[in-house]
Design a protein around this motif. Structure first.
Motif, PDB file in Angstrom:
ATOM      1  N   TYR A 145       0.829  -1.212   0.000  1.00  0.00           N
ATOM      2  CA  TYR A 145       0.000   0.000   0.000  1.00  0.00           C
ATOM      3  C   TYR A 145       0.862   1.260   0.000  1.00  0.00           C
ATOM      4  CZ  TYR A 145      -3.116   3.540   2.112  1.00  0.00           C
ATOM      5  OH  TYR A 145      -3.820   4.676   2.392  1.00  0.00           O
ATOM      6  N   TYR A 146       1.989   1.225   0.696  1.00  0.00           N
ATOM      7  CA  TYR A 146       2.799   2.430   0.867  1.00  0.00           C
ATOM      8  C   TYR A 146       3.651   2.760  -0.358  1.00  0.00           C
ATOM      9  CZ  TYR A 146       1.429   1.904   5.729  1.00  0.00           C
ATOM     10  OH  TYR A 146       0.694   1.780   6.880  1.00  0.00           O
ATOM     11  N   GLY A 147       3.900   1.793  -1.221  1.00  0.00           N
ATOM     12  CA  GLY A 147       4.759   2.027  -2.370  1.00  0.00           C
ATOM     13  C   GLY A 147       6.234   1.978  -2.012  1.00  0.00           C
ATOM     14  N   ASP A 148       7.072   1.886  -3.012  1.00  0.00           N
ATOM     15  CA  ASP A 148       8.526   1.795  -2.834  1.00  0.00           C
ATOM     16  C   ASP A 148       9.044   3.106  -2.244  1.00  0.00           C
ATOM     17  OD1 ASP A 148      11.206   1.319  -3.008  1.00  0.00           O
ATOM     18  OD2 ASP A 148      11.245   0.920  -5.155  1.00  0.00           O
ATOM     19  N   ARG A 149       9.589   3.066  -0.980  1.00  0.00           N
ATOM     20  CA  ARG A 149       9.895   4.318  -0.277  1.00  0.00           C
ATOM     21  C   ARG A 149      11.324   4.414   0.242  1.00  0.00           C
ATOM     22  NH1 ARG A 149       4.424   6.081   0.914  1.00  0.00           N
ATOM     23  NH2 ARG A 149       5.173   7.854   2.125  1.00  0.00           N
ATOM     24  N   GLY A 150      12.221   3.538  -0.219  1.00  0.00           N
ATOM     25  CA  GLY A 150      13.598   3.645   0.211  1.00  0.00           C
ATOM     26  C   GLY A 150      13.757   3.429   1.705  1.00  0.00           C
ATOM     27  N   ALA A 151      14.496   4.314   2.369  1.00  0.00           N
ATOM     28  CA  ALA A 151      14.780   4.165   3.795  1.00  0.00           C
ATOM     29  C   ALA A 151      13.795   4.935   4.673  1.00  0.00           C
ATOM     30  CB  ALA A 151      16.200   4.639   4.092  1.00  0.00           C
TER      31      ALA A 151
ATOM     32  N   VAL B 177      10.927   5.743   7.071  1.00  0.00           N
ATOM     33  CA  VAL B 177      10.191   4.954   8.059  1.00  0.00           C
ATOM     34  C   VAL B 177       8.698   5.162   7.828  1.00  0.00           C
ATOM     35  CG1 VAL B 177       9.717   4.605  10.508  1.00  0.00           C
ATOM     36  CG2 VAL B 177      12.048   5.120   9.752  1.00  0.00           C
ATOM     37  N   LEU B 178       7.974   4.043   7.669  1.00  0.00           N
ATOM     38  CA  LEU B 178       6.560   4.092   7.317  1.00  0.00           C
ATOM     39  C   LEU B 178       5.707   3.610   8.477  1.00  0.00           C
ATOM     40  CD1 LEU B 178       6.964   2.512   3.763  1.00  0.00           C
ATOM     41  CD2 LEU B 178       6.706   4.944   4.306  1.00  0.00           C
ATOM     42  N   THR B 179       4.775   4.448   8.904  1.00  0.00           N
ATOM     43  CA  THR B 179       3.793   4.075   9.918  1.00  0.00           C
ATOM     44  C   THR B 179       2.403   4.169   9.286  1.00  0.00           C
ATOM     45  OG1 THR B 179       3.351   6.294  10.779  1.00  0.00           O
ATOM     46  CG2 THR B 179       5.294   5.127  11.648  1.00  0.00           C
ATOM     47  N   GLU B 180       1.393   3.866  10.074  1.00  0.00           N
ATOM     48  CA  GLU B 180       0.028   3.923   9.563  1.00  0.00           C
ATOM     49  C   GLU B 180      -0.373   5.337   9.145  1.00  0.00           C
ATOM     50  OE1 GLU B 180       0.283   0.378  12.327  1.00  0.00           O
ATOM     51  OE2 GLU B 180       0.995   2.449  12.354  1.00  0.00           O
ATOM     52  N   ASP B 181       0.335   6.338   9.633  1.00  0.00           N
ATOM     53  CA  ASP B 181       0.051   7.725   9.250  1.00  0.00           C
ATOM     54  C   ASP B 181       0.715   8.118   7.931  1.00  0.00           C
ATOM     55  OD1 ASP B 181      -1.513   8.197  11.507  1.00  0.00           O
ATOM     56  OD2 ASP B 181       0.221   8.825  12.710  1.00  0.00           O
ATOM     57  N   SER B 182       1.598   7.270   7.417  1.00  0.00           N
ATOM     58  CA  SER B 182       2.269   7.583   6.149  1.00  0.00           C
ATOM     59  C   SER B 182       1.269   7.466   4.999  1.00  0.00           C
ATOM     60  CB  SER B 182       3.432   6.622   5.912  1.00  0.00           C
ATOM     61  OG  SER B 182       4.372   6.693   6.963  1.00  0.00           O
ATOM     62  N   PRO B 183       1.238   8.450   4.102  1.00  0.00           N
ATOM     63  CA  PRO B 183       0.290   8.375   2.990  1.00  0.00           C
ATOM     64  C   PRO B 183       0.694   7.304   1.987  1.00  0.00           C
ATOM     65  CG  PRO B 183       1.768  10.236   2.697  1.00  0.00           C
ATOM     66  CD  PRO B 183       2.058   9.676   4.069  1.00  0.00           C
ATOM     67  N   ALA B 184      -0.291   6.803   1.262  1.00  0.00           N
ATOM     68  CA  ALA B 184      -0.009   5.846   0.197  1.00  0.00           C
ATOM     69  C   ALA B 184       0.724   6.558  -0.928  1.00  0.00           C
ATOM     70  CB  ALA B 184      -1.302   5.246  -0.323  1.00  0.00           C
ATOM     71  N   ARG B 185       1.545   5.809  -1.652  1.00  0.00           N
ATOM     72  CA  ARG B 185       2.210   6.355  -2.829  1.00  0.00           C
ATOM     73  C   ARG B 185       2.004   5.399  -3.984  1.00  0.00           C
ATOM     74  NH1 ARG B 185       8.261   8.210  -2.147  1.00  0.00           N
ATOM     75  NH2 ARG B 185       7.154   9.833  -0.963  1.00  0.00           N
TER      76      ARG B 185
END
Length: 298
Positions: free
Chosen positions: A114-120, A122-130
């Motif tokens: 869901y978050y998409g390829d984001r490198g380094a 840090v992804l939490t539930e508040d991170s927007p989808a990409r």
């Protein structure tokens, strides 16, 4: 509680239903064939058929249904099967929940793609989808949207963005384990991409936590804390199966031959289970070596 599960015969479903039963919950399996006992109920999601009384009587409905991801070839027909087995099943259950008076909670499987390829990052539930244009990334959004009827009707909905669940019995880890045990394993590409994982034990405990706690609602990352890179994963797994790492999976040829599967190896998803931790869930396998040790147990 009375918990209705779709996909209860799969790798994750079997583990979850056994865990729930040990905790004293009643589990009802939704099956596509003829129901063989009072603990099964026939449904046909392709034709929008589900026993409304079974859904009405549930405290929690869990959807783990989905065609296998690791498969070759990925024909257009199979892509449709893969999508429908997730999105259509979710929509049928969400609409059934919306029709109930009792409004059981709905725990809907999803993925960290869901978050998409984001490198380094840090992804939490508040991170927007990409939108990264990959097959799985697009499906996760449609998959989540299919829960909307239940949410709009006032039901408690948890969307479970699940990382790679580790156990040698099944899932994406099983072929990896066999490859590494044969001495053919190694990092994918340069290995710097983050590869988020969770032990099977912690996954079933996390789902049970969401089922049992009425305050839980919204999106949850079902992944272990302290995510590591693909190279670190390959190094630790090689050590645990006592095999050398002579090979490196080349990115270019794999992306060309397996355009739908390759992102799972080469996308970087540094996903943290922020909401689970904030709400008091305690991981029993918080680090990769703990997760791999648990994955390799009989």
């Amino acid at each position: 509680m009375r918990i209705v599960i779709a996909g209860a015969s799969g790798f994750l479903g079997e583990a979850l239903r056994d865990h729930l039963a040990r905790r004293g919950h009643e589990v009802v399996r939704l099956v596509r064939g003829k129901a063989a006992s009072s603990h099964e109920s026939t449904w046909d999601p392709d034709n929008n058929v589900v026993d409304q009384e079974v859904i009405e009587s549930a405290d929690v409905v869990v959807n783990l249904a989905g065609a296998a991801f690791v498969r070759w070839p990925y024909t257009e027909k199979y892509k449709k099967t893969f999508v429908d087995s997730r999105v259509q099943t979710t929509r049928v259950l969400a609409e059934a929940i919306a029709r109930t008076q009792s409004k059981p909670a709905f725990l809907a499987q999803n993925g960290t793609a869901y978050y998409g390829d984001r490198g380094a990052e840090v992804l939490t539930e508040d991170s927007p989808a990409r939108d990264d244009g990959t097959f799985l990334n697009g499906i996760t959004k449609e998959w989540q949207e299919a829960t909307r009827p239940a949410e709009d009707a006032g039901a408690r909905v948890c969307v479970m963005r699940t990382a790679a669940v580790l156990h040698k019995r099944g899932g994406a880890f099983k072929p990896l384990y066999l490859i590494f045990r044969a001495g053919l394993g190694g990092p994918a590409g340069d290995g710097r991409q983050y590869f988020s994982t969770i032990s099977l034990n912690d996954w079933v405990r996390a789902v049970t936590f969401l089922a049992e706690n009425e305050s839980c609602k919204g999106a949850y990352n079902l992944t272990g804390p302290n995510p590591t890179t693909n190279a670190e994963f390959a190094e630790q797994l090689s050590q645990m199966v006592h095999r050398p790492r002579f090979f490196r999976v080349p990115a270019g040829p794999v992306r060309k031959a397996f355009p739908e599967l390759a992102p799972e190896l080469f996308s970087s998803l540094r996903v943290e289970p922020a909401r689970l931790l904030d709400e008091g869930f305690v991981f029993e396998q918080p680090k990769l070596n703990d997760r791999l040790a648990a994955a390799l147990t009989p």
